[in-house]
Each structure stands twice: as structure tokens, then as C-alpha cells.
Design an enzyme around this catalytic site. Structure first.
Site, PDB file in Angstrom:
ATOM      1  N   ASP A  81       0.860  -1.174   0.000  1.00  0.00           N
ATOM      2  CA  ASP A  81       0.000   0.000   0.000  1.00  0.00           C
ATOM      3  C   ASP A  81       0.900   1.229   0.000  1.00  0.00           C
ATOM      4  O   ASP A  81       1.787   1.355   0.846  1.00  0.00           O
ATOM      5  CB  ASP A  81      -0.883  -0.046   1.260  1.00  0.00           C
ATOM      6  CG  ASP A  81      -2.042   0.928   1.158  1.00  0.00           C
ATOM      7  OD1 ASP A  81      -2.266   1.472   0.053  1.00  0.00           O
ATOM      8  OD2 ASP A  81      -2.705   1.155   2.182  1.00  0.00           O
ATOM      9  N   ASP A 135      -3.167   2.700  -5.760  1.00  0.00           N
ATOM     10  CA  ASP A 135      -2.079   2.703  -4.785  1.00  0.00           C
ATOM     11  C   ASP A 135      -1.967   1.424  -3.971  1.00  0.00           C
ATOM     12  O   ASP A 135      -1.346   1.406  -2.925  1.00  0.00           O
ATOM     13  CB  ASP A 135      -2.252   3.893  -3.838  1.00  0.00           C
ATOM     14  CG  ASP A 135      -3.582   3.864  -3.102  1.00  0.00           C
ATOM     15  OD1 ASP A 135      -4.452   3.057  -3.492  1.00  0.00           O
ATOM     16  OD2 ASP A 135      -3.748   4.634  -2.151  1.00  0.00           O
ATOM     17  N   GLU A 136      -2.571   0.337  -4.446  1.00  0.00           N
ATOM     18  CA  GLU A 136      -2.573  -0.889  -3.657  1.00  0.00           C
ATOM     19  C   GLU A 136      -2.386  -2.084  -4.565  1.00  0.00           C
ATOM     20  O   GLU A 136      -2.882  -2.084  -5.696  1.00  0.00           O
ATOM     21  CB  GLU A 136      -3.962  -1.046  -3.025  1.00  0.00           C
ATOM     22  CG  GLU A 136      -4.053  -0.874  -1.545  1.00  0.00           C
ATOM     23  CD  GLU A 136      -5.455  -1.222  -1.089  1.00  0.00           C
ATOM     24  OE1 GLU A 136      -5.653  -2.348  -0.639  1.00  0.00           O
ATOM     25  OE2 GLU A 136      -6.346  -0.356  -1.213  1.00  0.00           O
TER      26      GLU A 136
END
Lengths: 373, 369
Positions: A23, A118-119
């Protein structure tokens, strides 16, 4: 081919399944800081500017100073921390940075599932040293993008995700299921992704306040209360079991577009115009991804925050605005909002390619053998 | 590498190994078929890491070597060729393989052969030997009761135990359970206890029925099983974890033993099931001397049929998933099936009238929910 049993000394991760969750730390804010280094050390909040905008990300400084977090109404953030730097989100820039990050992941690990900008989840099963691999990934991301990330490594997706939180920001944490059971025993079941506030309060009313409490419940009892599917699921999650695979191509279950009005809308004609626009926008996106769905739905939020969803299933899968638009319109007319509308959305689901793979739902009332496993 | 082979042989061998070609590969190499010419032997191999298949190909080898071809395309190209003879030659400099047949010529770009995993091989010393016919029959009867739900991996396998002259296979998806015990014609020469993915066994069953091999040998490695049937080597990972103790799931006694003519019962169930759509249960109502099978799907319609049945005692109504019941009846051999019941919420058992070689336990559906 299963994992190769290797030498086991205490530092080596030797989970049967080994999943990492990565993350990015305060992603949007960090991308902004990267191009505006003068803001470093200052509280930065990324959010829209409309009266109903919400916070997309807050830098760690903003989080620490005033407890600002994503999804908080921007107005609240501004009131709490008027001196922070407020920036409008720049999605093209975030997408570009995200692409760089994901390239690093794919270069290092074969099975990568990207979720959002973003993960990502990475399947490290069988890799000799998962920890070293992820340390390398994190440092390559930092070198190439100047951004930092946090990583959780565990025995399943769910555990990896929970583990990531422990090390934020810039952390790399390894946690086994056993350790997690111990560590989170006193936490609310709401810690587990998928157990939302409604389930939490339902569990609380049954006297289940912690994960340890949930573990005390046997599967049949949970199935009786929550139904066979959810009961079995809760039982598994309560014991921190999760077998969800990491699938490189994220399968889309549904697609939707929605709009929050700056001023609540009462005029029927205006709502209908928005329905047509939302349908067109949605169909444009569906066509781009070559998706066709059979279920068309609308979502309406009224000024008193009542939410309503209505849906209708059509014969043939579609992404044609000439089909989606009129169906959505019918649904809106049938629902007939009695109060001013705050938010309006259109959604298409039941995509063809997903349908073939789905396990058939068991018949209501289907009994199971009492398998002890 | 350069070799010449028969189109027919190439197509049939490719169709066998293609079943292990990964469709959503994590690595590109897993979408390929490995063609190897070494020490006078030509082999085709594919794997998706769960299942591996390898077989030999009759060919005249001019140059030895190995090359990894895109599986699906290679198979399609081979099938489309018009001439009975096919020449395959790898062109190192171009990173491709030339396939010539009659007037056609294809150049297929190759995949990185070094990324293709080494498939587990059978042990040198003779493994366990099981007659192919017995294996095939057990697989057919049992494998379909295995779960397809990856949430409970243990149940996606068939638990196979064998020792001396006896082999038992069992599978359950938690709604039904199938057990098959087989007396083997000869001693298998060792012991076997493994939870083998049902998918691999179904594949093995398919191979056994088409290969006509008399015997299958099995080698158990640490976490793999390797089957050899004729010219085909099938390897599969094994499933970890404790398989449920199925013996304790089989009730010790039943209230009703109903003998039913198998083909009539099957026909009635099939006919009436047409109106048990969208998850609707099949209703079996027993009264003295007869059985009525009924189904109803809201907004579609309903169906019912009564057949004579040797039923005594108080009336009983029980619901079943139509598919689970049909598969159970189909699996029982003989002219008659024995349906054993306890009560509407307890499991029912289907088995042959004589012998206890095969048993199929099925959980009912609670009616009137």
C-alpha cells in the site's frame, strides 16, 4: 508445485501460502509533495473544491495534527485545519505514478493483482525469501519514484492487508496467522475487511465484541443466524482463514457512475437529464473495457441521507446507452423520490464473463453434512 | 531442433497435453507446450503448476533440441493443416519455429523455454500399480461429488486410500458424499493415502478411457503424485490438510429402505427436474406403495409424477437438489437402487441393492422455508 521446504531458521518466512499486500503511503499527497518539495513537513490535504467534496488523501502531518483522514468531508477538514495546504486532485499525475509503481512490482513478482491506484497484492508462494523480495521492491519503488510504501506479508490476502496497517508508514511487517490471532484477539471484528459497521453492530448485539468472542462461535450457530453463506464466511474470517487467490487481472463485478449535486435537486426534469448523462458516461466506460452487463441499477441518496437502490435485469447483456438510459429512467420514475436528491448514480452489473465462473448458490434450505474440518 | 511427424498424431497428442495449458497464466511460459527431442524420444508437455501432462510423439528426428510453443495457437495450427506430414524446425536466430506441411508454412514466435518448470517424473523403481479399469470407474463415480469451491481446498480433492488389494475413494462437497471401495485384481504393491485434486483425477479418467492402457502406475513424491498411463505421464500437486472423517458421517441405521427400479426412477427424476429451475428443490413424497416426485418453479410452472414404490409406514416428504439426486441414481449400478431415508432433515443414502462397494450420501433441502 507446492512450496519447497527449505532451511528454516527464525528469520525465514515459510508460510504455505505467502501473500504480500503493498500500500503506497499517503499516495496522492506524496505525489503532490514530490513535485512541490517546498510543502514537505507541512500538512497537505488533497480534496475537491465543491461544497460537498471529500478528502482524498491527507499527508501524515495533517493526520497527526487534526485527525484528518480520507473520506472526511472537505469542509470539516478545512474547519479543523484551516492552515493546511489544500490541493485539487490531479488524477492523470496519480495514474502515471501508479503505473511506475506497478511496473516495479510486475518486474519483480510474477503474480500481481492491482487494486486501485495505490494498492496491490502479490503472491509470493514458493519464493525463497519473500521478505528480501519485498524489501527490494520497496527500495526500487523509492529509487524510481521517490514514493514510499508499506508492506504486509502473511498467509492470506486478508491477513496481508491487516498486517500492512501495522507498519504504516514505510513499514514491512511479517505476521503469521497464529500471531495475528493472538495480536488481534481483543480487536473488534470490524478490523476484518468485509465486516462492516452493520455486521459489527449485529455481532455486538449477540455479545460478540472482539475477534476472540467471534472465534468462540461454532460454524453451525453462525450459519443459523447469518445464513449458510455469510455464516460460513464469518466463521472462516473469525478464525482468520482466507483462501482468496491473488488474480492478476482484477475482475470487474460492476461499474457505476454517480454524481453528488452541489445543491440538492428537486426538479424531476433535471434528475432525468442527469440519468441520461450518467448512463452515457457509464456506457462509454463499459465499451472501453469491453464489458456488457445484464443488471442495470440506480442509486439515489436523499437530502436526509436515505439511500435507495433499484435494479432491473434485462434479457441480453448490454453497454448501449439506448438500453441502459431508458431502464435507469424507468427505475427512477418508479422510485419517485419524495425528497430533494443529494446523489444520483447509475450502475451496470452481472457481466457475462463473470457469470460463467460463478459458483451456483446453494438452494435455500439446502442442508450440509456436519464436516469437522 | 528439426523433426518430421504425422499431422494426425501431432493433433491427438496436442489435444491431450493442451488440457494442462494454463489459460490465465502468471508466467507466459505456462501458456506454452514444450516440444523436446532428446535421445531419440520426442515429447510434448504442458503444465499450469497444478496439473502437468506429458506424452510422447512418434517422429523422425533430424536434430535434437527443445522449444516452447504457444499452446493454443500451436494446437489450432496443427489441426488446420491439410497435408498428413508435418515438419517442425526451430530457427534459433529468428526466435521462432517453422512448421511446414504441404504448401503451408508457419512461423510461430517461441516462449522462453528456460521459464518452463521441470515436470515431476515417476520414480525409477516401479510405483504402485492399479488396473486402469478399476481406477477409471472409481474416478467416474466419486470425482463429481468433490467441491468446486476454492474456499475449502480440502474438499476439492478426492481422498484416495489403497493398500494390498483394496482401494477406497471418497469425495464430498459437504452437500453429498460419494464413497467407492474396490477389490483390486492384483496387489498394488504398497500403500497409498493422498488427497488428489478432483480436476487431476477427472483428467486422468478421461485419459484412461481413451488410452486403453491396462495398468496405471502411481509414484508419490513429497507433495506430488505422478501417474503413468500408457505413453502419458500426469503429475499433480497433492492437497494438504485433514480430509474429513467420512465414516462418521454415514448414519448407522435408517428408518426406511426403499427399493426402486433404477431406470424408471431416473427417468421420473429427469422428467420432473425440468420444472425444478432456479434452485427449486425436487419434492419426494412417499406413501404406502408409491412415490410422487414433484417440482415447481414460480412463474414457470410445475410437474409431478407418481410411480409405484415399496414404501411402508408413515408418509414422508423430503426435498433434494435435483442434480445431486440424479447424479446419485446415475452412479448406482444394477437394475435397482436402494434409497435409504431417516427423516426429512437427515441425509438420504443411495446404494446398490447388494454389496456396499458404492455409497452416495446426499443431504436434503429443508422444504417450506
Amino acid at each position: 508445485m507446492g512450496p519447497v521446504p527449505g532451511p528454516s531458521y527464525h528469520l525465514r518466512v515459510s508460510f504455505e501460502r505467502c501473500i504480500a499486500h503493498l500500500d503506497m503511503d499517503a499516495f496522492y499527497a506524496s505525489v503532490e509533495l514530490r513535485r512541490r518539495p517546498e510543502l514537505r513537513g507541512k500538512p497537505v490535504v488533497v480534496c475537491g473544491s465543491g461544497p460537498r467534496a471529500v478528502v482524498t488523501t491527507a499527508s501524515y502531518e495533517a493526520r497527526k495534527l487534526a485527525g484528518i483522514h480520507s473520506a472526511m468531508p472537505a469542509a470539516v477538514a478545512r474547519r479543523r485545519l484551516p492552515d493546511a495546504v489544500y490541493l485539487r486532485p490531479d488524477f492523470p499525475a496519480y495514474r502515471e505514478a501508479s503505473g511506475q509503481v506497478m511496473d516495479v512490482l510486475r518486474r519483480n513478482v510474477e503474480v500481481v493483482e492491482v487494486v486501485g491506484l495505490d494498492e496491490a497484492y502479490l503472491d509470493l508462494t514458493g519464493i525463497f525469501s519473500p521478505k528480501a523480495t519485498m524489501r527490494r521492491v520497496a527500495s526500487e519503488i523509492r529509487e524510481e519514484t521517490g514514493l514510499t510504501c508499506s508492506v504486509g506479508i502473511s498467509e492470506s490476502r486478508m491477513l496481508a492487508k491487516i498486517t500492512t496497517e501495522l507498519g504504516k508508514p514505510r513499514g514491512l511487517v511479517v505476521l503469521s496467522r497464529e500471531q495475528a490471532l493472538e495480536r488481534f484477539a481483543g480487536h473488534s471484528p470490524g478490523l476484518i475487511p468485509g465486516i462492516g459497521p452493520k455486521t459489527v453492530s449485529r455481532l455486538e448485539s449477540m455479545g460478540i465484541k472482539t475477534l476472540a468472542d467471534l472465534r468462540d462461535w461454532q460454524r453451525p450457530a453462525l450459519e443459523d443466524t447469518f445464513g449458510p453463506r455469510s455464516g460460513a464466511w464469518l466463521y472462516a474470517r473469525g478464525n482468520l482463514w482466507d483462501q482468496t487467490p491473488v488474480t492478476p487481472e482484477h475482475e470487474t463485478k460492476s461499474q457505476s457512475t454517480e454524481i453528488t449535486f452541489d445543491v440538492d435537486v428537486t426538479q424531476r426534469a433535471e434528475l432525468e437529464r442527469h440519468i441520461a448523462e450518467l448512463s452515457e458516461e457509464l456506457c462509454r466506460r463499459l465499451r472501453k473495457r469491453e464489458l456488457e452487463g445484464r443488471t442495470i441499477g440506480i442509486k439515489v441518496r436523499l437530502d436526509d441521507w436515505t439511500n435507495a437502490t433499484r435494479s432491473h435485469t434485462v434479457e441480453k447483456p448490454t453497454n448501449d446507452p439506448e438500453v441502459v438510459g431508458p431502464v435507469a429512467l424507468e427505475l427512477l420514475r418508479a422510485y419517485d423520490p419524495q425528497r430533494p436528491v443529494r446523489l444520483l448514480g447509475v450502475r451496470v452489473a452481472s457481466f457475462e464473463k463473470n457469470e460463467a465462473k460463478a459458483e451456483p448458490e446453494p438452494t435455500p434450505g439446502q442442508l450440509r453434512l456436519g464436516l469437522a474440518s | 531442433m528439426k523433426l518430421t511427424t504425422k499431422r494426425e498424431d501431432l493433433v491427438s497428442k496436442l489435444s491431450i497435453v493442451s488440457r494442462a495449458v494454463s489459460t490465465r497464466a502468471a508466467t507466459q511460459a505456462l501458456s506454452g507446450v514444450l516440444l523436446t527431442a532428446k535421445e531419440g524420444r520426442v515429447t510434448l508437455a504442458a503444465t499450469d503448476l497444478d496439473l502437468g501432462l506429458e506424452t510422447t510423439l512418434d517422429a523422425n528426428v533430424e536434430n535434437e533440441g527443445a522449444t516452447l510453443l504457444p499452446g493454443r495457437l500451436f494446437a489450432e495450427v496443427a489441426r488446420s493443416l491439410a497435408d498428413p506430414t508435418v515438419e517442425i524446425e526451430s530457427r534459433e536466430a529468428e526466435h521462432d519455429v517453422e512448421i511446414r506441411s504441404g504448401g503451408s508454412s508457419f512461423h510461430l514466435r517461441v516462449l522462453p523455454v528456460e521459464d518452463f518448470p521441470k515436470l515431476p517424473q515417476p520414480e525409477d523403481e516401479p510405483g504402485l500399480r492399479i488396473p486402469a479399469a478399476a481406477l477409471e470407474e472409481s474416478i467416474e463415480l466419486v470425482a463429481r461429488a468433490a467441491s468446486r469451491d476454492d474456499m475449502r481446498p480440502v474438499l476439492t480433492g478426492v481422498f484416495v486410500t489403497a493398500t494390498g488389494r483394496e482401494m477406497t475413494m471418497v469425495a464430498t462437497d459437504s452437500y453429498r458424499l460419494a464413497v467407492k471401495r474396490t477389490e483390486l485384481e492384483s496387489d498394488l504393491g504398497g500403500e497409498l493415502e493422498a488427497n488428489i485434486p478432483a480436476r487431476a483425477l477427472r483428467e486422468l479418467g478421461r485419459i484412461l478411457s481413451s488410452e486403453g492402457a491396462g495398468e496405471t502406475t502411481i509414484s508419490l513424491l513429497t507433495n506430488q503424485a505422478v501417474f503413468v498411463a500408457g505413453s502419458i505421464i500426469l503429475s499433480t500437486r497433492l492437497i494438504d490438510g485433514q480430509f474429513p472423517n467420512f465414516r462418521q458421517l454415514l448414519p448407522e441405521s435408517y428408518e426406511h429402505d426403499v427399493r426402486l427400479p433404477r431406470s424408471d426412477f431416473l427417468d421420473v427424476v429427469r422428467r420432473v427436474s425440468q420444472l425444478a429451475q432456479r434452485n427449486a428443490p425436487l419434492r419426494l413424497s412417499f406413501r404406502a406403495g408409491e412415490l410422487t416426485v414433484a417440482a415447481e418453479t414460480p412463474e414457470v410452472g410445475d410437474a409431478r409424477e407418481t410411480m409405484p414404490a415399496a414404501f411402508e409406514g408413515e408418509e414422508l416428504e423430503i426435498g433434494f437438489n435435483p442434480e445431486f439426486l440424479r447424479e446419485g441414481i446415475e452412479s448406482v449400478s444394477g437394475d435397482e437402487v436402494l434409497l435409504r431415508l431417516i427423516s426429512p432433515l437427515r441425509p438420504g443414502l443411495l446404494e446398490p441393492v447388494e454389496g456396499d462397494e458404492f455409497r452416495y450420501l446426499v443431504m436434503p433441502i429443508r422444504l417450506n422455508v
